[in-house]
Design a protein around this motif. Structure first.
Motif, PDB file in Angstrom:
ATOM      1  N   GLU A 239      85.672  57.640   8.575  1.00  0.00           N
ATOM      2  CA  GLU A 239      85.170  56.391   9.165  1.00  0.00           C
ATOM      3  C   GLU A 239      84.786  55.381   8.086  1.00  0.00           C
ATOM      4  N   ALA A 240      84.277  55.871   6.951  1.00  0.00           N
ATOM      5  CA  ALA A 240      83.915  54.978   5.846  1.00  0.00           C
ATOM      6  C   ALA A 240      85.144  54.276   5.272  1.00  0.00           C
ATOM      7  N   LEU A 241      86.293  54.940   5.382  1.00  0.00           N
ATOM      8  CA  LEU A 241      87.530  54.361   4.861  1.00  0.00           C
ATOM      9  C   LEU A 241      88.294  53.582   5.938  1.00  0.00           C
ATOM     10  N   GLY A 242      87.679  53.403   7.104  1.00  0.00           N
ATOM     11  CA  GLY A 242      88.305  52.611   8.150  1.00  0.00           C
ATOM     12  C   GLY A 242      89.144  53.402   9.122  1.00  0.00           C
ATOM     13  N   GLY A 243      89.106  54.721   9.020  1.00  0.00           N
ATOM     14  CA  GLY A 243      89.900  55.555   9.921  1.00  0.00           C
ATOM     15  C   GLY A 243      89.095  56.040  11.110  1.00  0.00           C
ATOM     16  N   GLU A 244      89.714  56.907  11.904  1.00  0.00           N
ATOM     17  CA  GLU A 244      89.072  57.427  13.105  1.00  0.00           C
ATOM     18  C   GLU A 244      89.606  58.814  13.399  1.00  0.00           C
ATOM     19  N   TYR A 245      88.727  59.700  13.863  1.00  0.00           N
ATOM     20  CA  TYR A 245      89.148  61.036  14.270  1.00  0.00           C
ATOM     21  C   TYR A 245      88.542  61.320  15.639  1.00  0.00           C
ATOM     22  N   THR A 246      89.389  61.540  16.638  1.00  0.00           N
ATOM     23  CA  THR A 246      88.906  61.648  18.025  1.00  0.00           C
ATOM     24  C   THR A 246      89.212  62.987  18.694  1.00  0.00           C
ATOM     25  N   ARG A 247      89.914  63.886  18.015  1.00  0.00           N
ATOM     26  CA  ARG A 247      90.241  65.163  18.660  1.00  0.00           C
ATOM     27  C   ARG A 247      88.960  65.945  18.978  1.00  0.00           C
ATOM     28  N   PRO A 248      88.772  66.365  20.244  1.00  0.00           N
ATOM     29  CA  PRO A 248      87.578  67.144  20.614  1.00  0.00           C
ATOM     30  C   PRO A 248      87.549  68.470  19.847  1.00  0.00           C
ATOM     31  N   ARG A 249      86.369  68.836  19.339  1.00  0.00           N
ATOM     32  CA  ARG A 249      86.225  70.104  18.619  1.00  0.00           C
ATOM     33  C   ARG A 249      85.040  70.871  19.188  1.00  0.00           C
ATOM     34  N   ASP A 250      85.150  72.167  19.200  1.00  0.00           N
ATOM     35  CA  ASP A 250      84.081  73.014  19.715  1.00  0.00           C
ATOM     36  C   ASP A 250      83.484  73.823  18.559  1.00  0.00           C
ATOM     37  N   PHE A 251      82.248  73.516  18.213  1.00  0.00           N
ATOM     38  CA  PHE A 251      81.570  74.238  17.122  1.00  0.00           C
ATOM     39  C   PHE A 251      80.422  75.089  17.653  1.00  0.00           C
ATOM     40  N   SER A 252      80.451  75.396  18.937  1.00  0.00           N
ATOM     41  CA  SER A 252      79.337  76.121  19.552  1.00  0.00           C
ATOM     42  C   SER A 252      79.115  77.506  18.930  1.00  0.00           C
ATOM     43  N   GLU A 253      80.160  78.079  18.334  1.00  0.00           N
ATOM     44  CA  GLU A 253      80.025  79.401  17.704  1.00  0.00           C
ATOM     45  C   GLU A 253      79.783  79.292  16.200  1.00  0.00           C
ATOM     46  N   ASP A 254      79.693  78.083  15.701  1.00  0.00           N
ATOM     47  CA  ASP A 254      79.525  77.874  14.259  1.00  0.00           C
ATOM     48  C   ASP A 254      78.056  78.074  13.868  1.00  0.00           C
ATOM     49  N   ALA A 255      77.804  78.847  12.798  1.00  0.00           N
ATOM     50  CA  ALA A 255      76.431  79.166  12.394  1.00  0.00           C
ATOM     51  C   ALA A 255      75.652  77.916  12.003  1.00  0.00           C
ATOM     52  N   TYR A 256      76.292  76.985  11.297  1.00  0.00           N
ATOM     53  CA  TYR A 256      75.611  75.760  10.891  1.00  0.00           C
ATOM     54  C   TYR A 256      75.228  74.919  12.124  1.00  0.00           C
ATOM     55  N   TYR A 257      76.158  74.837  13.054  1.00  0.00           N
ATOM     56  CA  TYR A 257      75.900  74.073  14.280  1.00  0.00           C
ATOM     57  C   TYR A 257      74.733  74.682  15.056  1.00  0.00           C
ATOM     58  N   GLN A 258      74.741  76.004  15.165  1.00  0.00           N
ATOM     59  CA  GLN A 258      73.678  76.684  15.914  1.00  0.00           C
ATOM     60  C   GLN A 258      72.314  76.472  15.259  1.00  0.00           C
ATOM     61  N   GLU A 259      72.283  76.498  13.926  1.00  0.00           N
ATOM     62  CA  GLU A 259      71.015  76.296  13.216  1.00  0.00           C
ATOM     63  C   GLU A 259      70.495  74.876  13.426  1.00  0.00           C
ATOM     64  N   ILE A 260      71.397  73.916  13.374  1.00  0.00           N
ATOM     65  CA  ILE A 260      70.993  72.521  13.604  1.00  0.00           C
ATOM     66  C   ILE A 260      70.458  72.348  15.019  1.00  0.00           C
ATOM     67  N   GLN A 261      71.098  72.992  15.980  1.00  0.00           N
ATOM     68  CA  GLN A 261      70.637  72.918  17.365  1.00  0.00           C
ATOM     69  C   GLN A 261      69.251  73.533  17.520  1.00  0.00           C
ATOM     70  N   ARG A 262      69.044  74.665  16.814  1.00  0.00           N
ATOM     71  CA  ARG A 262      67.728  75.310  16.868  1.00  0.00           C
ATOM     72  C   ARG A 262      66.661  74.393  16.289  1.00  0.00           C
ATOM     73  N   GLN A 263      66.987  73.785  15.149  1.00  0.00           N
ATOM     74  CA  GLN A 263      66.017  72.899  14.493  1.00  0.00           C
ATOM     75  C   GLN A 263      65.692  71.683  15.359  1.00  0.00           C
ATOM     76  N   SER A 264      66.711  71.127  16.003  1.00  0.00           N
ATOM     77  CA  SER A 264      66.497  69.932  16.828  1.00  0.00           C
ATOM     78  C   SER A 264      65.719  70.256  18.087  1.00  0.00           C
ATOM     79  N   ALA A 265      65.717  71.544  18.482  1.00  0.00           N
ATOM     80  CA  ALA A 265      65.002  71.941  19.689  1.00  0.00           C
ATOM     81  C   ALA A 265      63.532  72.205  19.427  1.00  0.00           C
ATOM     82  N   LEU A 266      63.138  72.302  18.155  1.00  0.00           N
ATOM     83  CA  LEU A 266      61.755  72.571  17.807  1.00  0.00           C
ATOM     84  C   LEU A 266      60.883  71.357  18.157  1.00  0.00           C
ATOM     85  N   PRO A 267      59.673  71.596  18.611  1.00  0.00           N
ATOM     86  CA  PRO A 267      58.778  70.455  18.903  1.00  0.00           C
ATOM     87  C   PRO A 267      58.405  69.758  17.608  1.00  0.00           C
TER      88      PRO A 267
END
Length: 273
Positions: A239-267
């Motif tokens: 995006e910084a170079l003026g491009g675009e990527y729109t293909r849907p991706r599923d990272f629900s099983e990704d460890a990094y994604y899960q950790e970020i979700q856990r952190q965002s759910a914390l009060p």
């Protein structure tokens, strides 16, 4: 040689008195605005026993005296005021660059911050990167060289080719604004061979700003083996170079994604009263 003066200590004494006299008048947020104004005014106020202002005290020194005063402040552990720093920064005396290579880390860091992007300091900056074991000092030097990337690009390329601190050299080269085929080739090759450093190498391409990197970035982000952190950095670079990527991706099983979700759910942490 003039006596060392702890102007910050003098200001703190006057500020404490002022705050006592105005207790309860201002909120903490208002004090954050008021204190810098008081400090500026203090710099323009004549100190009776000195017969001059804090600003005038240093303005009356020659370049050699300014450098020697900075050295003495650090050696004798007397706080270095902004008034001294501003006078040195404005004049950039010749003796400043040599302090970058001194053994006193505090003094060397002061010298780097005050020398800034002065071309007379470039040689010392690269010497620090090549020979110093002080990572904090190297980071400070690298920040200055990034700001002068176009002026130092040839030296950065030479260090890269010699294998000297390649990661910092890539960081500097990514900030070059004039288009240079050799630099683009280096950054693109390092991205293709990045391995676990892929997010950082993608950020270098984004910083460099050459849209010809888009096809390689898009090909890489489309791989199924990239993790969520890599995906995020690649998407930003595209995006910084003026491009675009729109293909849907599923990272629900990704460890990094899960950790970020856990952190965002914390009060949110409770604010201290």
């Amino acid at each position: 040689m003039k006596k060392l003066i702890d102007f910050d200590g003098l200001f703190d004494e006057r500020l404490a008195q002022y705050m006592r006299e105005h207790a309860g008048k201002y909120t903490e947020k208002q004090w954050e605005t008021i204190i810098p104004r008081l400090y500026k005014k203090f710099g323009e106020t004549v100190i009776a026993r000195l017969g001059t202002t804090p600003q005038g005290y240093y303005a009356a020194m020659n370049d050699e005296e300014l450098v020697e005063t900075l050295i003495r402040h650090t050696k004798e552990d007397v706080p270095v005021s902004d008034f001294l720093c501003r006078e040195i920064e404005e004049r950039r005396p010749d003796g400043l660059a040599s302090l970058i290579l001194c053994e006193n880390q505090q003094l060397a860091l002061f010298a780097v911050n005050l020398a800034g992007e002065d071309e007379r300091a470039y040689g010392a900056y690269f010497t620090v990167i090549e020979t110093s074991g002080d990572e904090e000092l190297k980071d400070a030097v690298c920040d200055r060289l990034k700001g002068a990337a176009d002026a130092v690009k040839q030296r950065a390329i030479a260090f890269y080719e010699k294998g000297i601190d390649r990661e910092r050299m890539l960081e500097i080269l990514s900030r070059v604004r004039a288009r240079d085929e050799k630099i683009f080739a280096i950054l693109l090759r390092e991205f293709k061979e990045s391995g676990e450093n892929l997010p950082m190498r993608a950020s270098y391409l984004a910083s460099y700003g050459d849209e010809r990197a888009l096809p390689v970035l898009i090909e890489t982000i489309d791989r199924d083996d990239i993790n969520f952190l890599e995906f995020q950095e690649l998407k930003y670079a595209i995006e910084a170079l003026g491009g675009e990527y729109t293909r849907p991706r599923d990272f629900s099983e990704d460890a990094y994604y899960q950790e970020i979700q856990r952190q965002s759910a914390l009060p949110p942490p409770e604010e201290k009263k």
